[in-house]
Design an enzyme around this catalytic site. Structure first.
Site, PDB file in Angstrom:
ATOM      1  N   SER A   3       0.802  -1.212   0.000  1.00 20.86           N
ATOM      2  CA  SER A   3       0.000   0.000   0.000  1.00 20.86           C
ATOM      3  C   SER A   3       0.842   1.273   0.000  1.00 20.86           C
ATOM      4  O   SER A   3       1.457   1.608  -0.993  1.00 20.86           O
ATOM      5  CB  SER A   3      -0.952  -0.045   1.195  1.00 20.86           C
ATOM      6  N   GLU A  19       9.927   5.453 -10.480  1.00 25.33           N
ATOM      7  CA  GLU A  19       9.506   5.966 -11.782  1.00 25.33           C
ATOM      8  C   GLU A  19       9.732   7.474 -11.956  1.00 25.33           C
ATOM      9  O   GLU A  19       9.815   7.949 -13.088  1.00 25.33           O
ATOM     10  CB  GLU A  19       8.031   5.623 -12.018  1.00 25.33           C
ATOM     11  N   LYS A  70      -1.130  -3.939  -3.331  1.00 18.18           N
ATOM     12  CA  LYS A  70      -2.399  -3.339  -2.915  1.00 18.18           C
ATOM     13  C   LYS A  70      -2.506  -1.964  -3.560  1.00 18.18           C
ATOM     14  O   LYS A  70      -1.782  -1.046  -3.192  1.00 18.18           O
ATOM     15  CB  LYS A  70      -2.497  -3.216  -1.400  1.00 18.18           C
TER      16      LYS A  70
END
Length: 518
Positions: free
Chosen positions: A346, A357, A371
């Site tokens: 999460s 990224e 998640k």
């Protein structure tokens, strides 16, 4: 989990009434420059008379039944109530009818509050979403404690999936971690009470308890045939969520165990302290971190992602996407690597994806939990709480990692002994015995280079010699029986060996060292 905290009462009608008042004010005629007091009083009088009339109309129906009590009167009441409810919300007429039927005809007195709670809980269960749940007042209090302060229990994030309760991740340093619980362990029973079909909040009430009290879990571990009994002594789960230390050659390691209300503040304090000690590069350890508050994930991600770069995206049920960008112009320029594993979930995944990224930070370890949804925790009027999924979050490049996880750039698994199961110290393992726990002990002794012979689940003479040698080396009674202090010391030694060897951390240091030499 990713949680958005909302503290707002759901007192039926209040929000609607406010909206209506604003709408009326928006469309009303422009006010005269001067308004007489008499007009104001008259309007107030009419308003209160109208309110009284509505109250009388709805309450007076019941008065009519109490006064006359015959079947014909009851029929009239039912029709009027049905008409009233249908005028309000047609979709709830069935629910009201069921409630009234039970209230009038059930063979004993009802707990009306329990019926309402059950109805709300039923709606959330019908979503078939393991992350949406209803919490009564007691459960809600425990939920708030788990994200805002210390609490007492075993220290593990759990989830409901396919009717079973499983471990998402044990918290670092918690009794659950020390007992050897692992991500994806399925909890079958708590003190011999089955958890089959329970919600997470129901399970938490059974598992959590006062410091020093004991609880016995029966777990089913993936890849292990027989269920395992794990006795755990509950303890205080600390408020501290960030742990920093200097390693070698200017490299520091900071572990974040969860995303609670003060985690970003703790992290900044740790980083400032480590800089004073000569930190030149950072290993950020997110292993076994089950997540937590979304705003904390945003603050922490912003420390490592350049200003204006995307941290993550949130997509609602209509497909609308909102981008969340780094707003911290003072983000750190330290060389960084991040360690993740299957217990990183999460909010941990939001941070890992953001630095990967949008800041090209390498990830090391194992694929994360997976998640990709956001929950809102909303307090109700009586102190109860409903937690429900409101959106899904996407990585900066628009990837949805739900049930997929994030793949590391450098995949490094832990050694086999890291997943060995717990051995009950109350049991005696001795010569001629054969069991799965003997097999586990054999593997532990072999990993510690005590060479118990063939790993075959049989406690033979070679195994006894290995146990005696282990006892002698650790100043324990050398009787060749594995129980009590010997068992606890054996498991502690395995944990210490893993911390010392830790191939994932060693790889992180290797990658970071190369960055520092560029």
């Amino acid at each position: 989990m990713v949680i958005v905290k909302v503290v707002k009462s759901l007192d039926d009608g209040k929000l609607t009434n406010q909206d209506q008042e604003q709408e009326e004010q928006h469309h009303q005629e422009p006010e005269a420059p001067v308004r007489s007091a008499g007009v104001v009083k008259m309007k107030s009088f009419y308003f209160f008379m109208l309110v009284f009339f509505v109250i009388f109309l709805t309450a007076g129906i019941t008065t009519f039944v109490l006064a006359f009590g015959d079947e014909k009167a009851a029929d009239i009441v039912n029709v009027k109530e049905d008409e009233f409810y249908n005028q309000q919300r047609d979709e709830f007429s069935k629910l009201y009818a069921a409630y009234d039927t039970l209230k009038e005809n059930y063979y004993k007195d009802l707990d009306e509050e329990a019926l309402v709670n059950g109805a709300i809980n039923g709606m959330l269960e019908a979503l078939d979403d393991p992350y949406s749940d209803y919490m009564n007042v007691e459960e809600a209090e425990g939920f708030h404690n788990s994200i805002s302060s210390s609490f007492e229990g075993i220290g593990a994030e759990i989830q409901e999936k396919d009717g079973h309760i499983s471990i998402v991740s044990p918290i670092k340093g918690s009794p659950a971690e020390k007992a050897g619980l692992k991500p994806n362990d399925v909890i079958l029973t708590v003190d011999n009470k089955s958890l089959q079909g329970m919600s997470t909040t129901e399970a938490v009430l059974l598992i959590r308890g006062k410091k020093g009290s004991k609880v016995e879990l029966t777990i089913q571990r993936p890849g292990v045939d027989e269920p395992i009994t794990v006795p755990i002594t509950r303890d205080t789960i600390p408020l501290q969520t960030v742990y920093g230390e200097m390693l070698e050659d200017g490299i520091a390691k900071v572990s974040i165990t969860s995303f609670s209300e003060n985690t970003s503040k703790e992290l900044v304090e740790n980083l400032n302290s480590l800089k004073k000690e000569g930190m030149k590069g950072l290993v950020l350890d997110l292993r076994q971190n089950p997540g937590g508050l979304l705003d904390e994930a945003v603050r922490i991600s912003s420390l490592f992602v350049p200003e204006g770069k995307i941290l993550f995206k949130v997509e609602d049920r209509n497909g609308s996407v909102k981008e969340y960008k780094s707003k911290n112009s003072n983000n750190t320029d330290l060389p960084l690597v991040v360690i993740i594993d299957k217990g990183s979930a999460s909010a941990s995944e939001i941070l890992a994806a953001a630095v990967k990224e949008s800041a090209q930070v390498p990830l090391i370890g194992e694929k994360s939990f997976g998640k990709g949804t956001v929950q809102t925790a909303q307090d109700l009027q009586d102190g109860s709480n409903m937690k429900y999924t409101t959106a899904k979050w996407l990585t900066p490049k628009g990837n949805w990692i739900h049930q997929k996880g994030i793949e590391p750039d450098f995949k490094v698994s832990l050694p086999k002994y890291a997943s060995l199961t717990y051995i009950d110290p109350d049991k005696e393992l001795k010569l001629s015995m054969s069991s799965s726990e003997v097999n586990t002990a054999e593997q532990m002794l072999e990993a510690l280079e005590y060479h118990p012979g063939k790993i075959d689940s049989l406690f033979d003479e070679q195994m006894k010699k290995a146990v005696i040698q282990f006892q002698k080396n650790n100043q324990l009674e050398a009787n060749g029986i594995l129980t009590g202090e010997t068992t606890l010391k054996l498991m502690e030694s395995i944990r210490e060996k893993l911390e010392k060897d830790d191939p994932q951390l060693q790889k992180a240091i290797e990658v970071l060292t190369k960055q520092l030499k560029r």
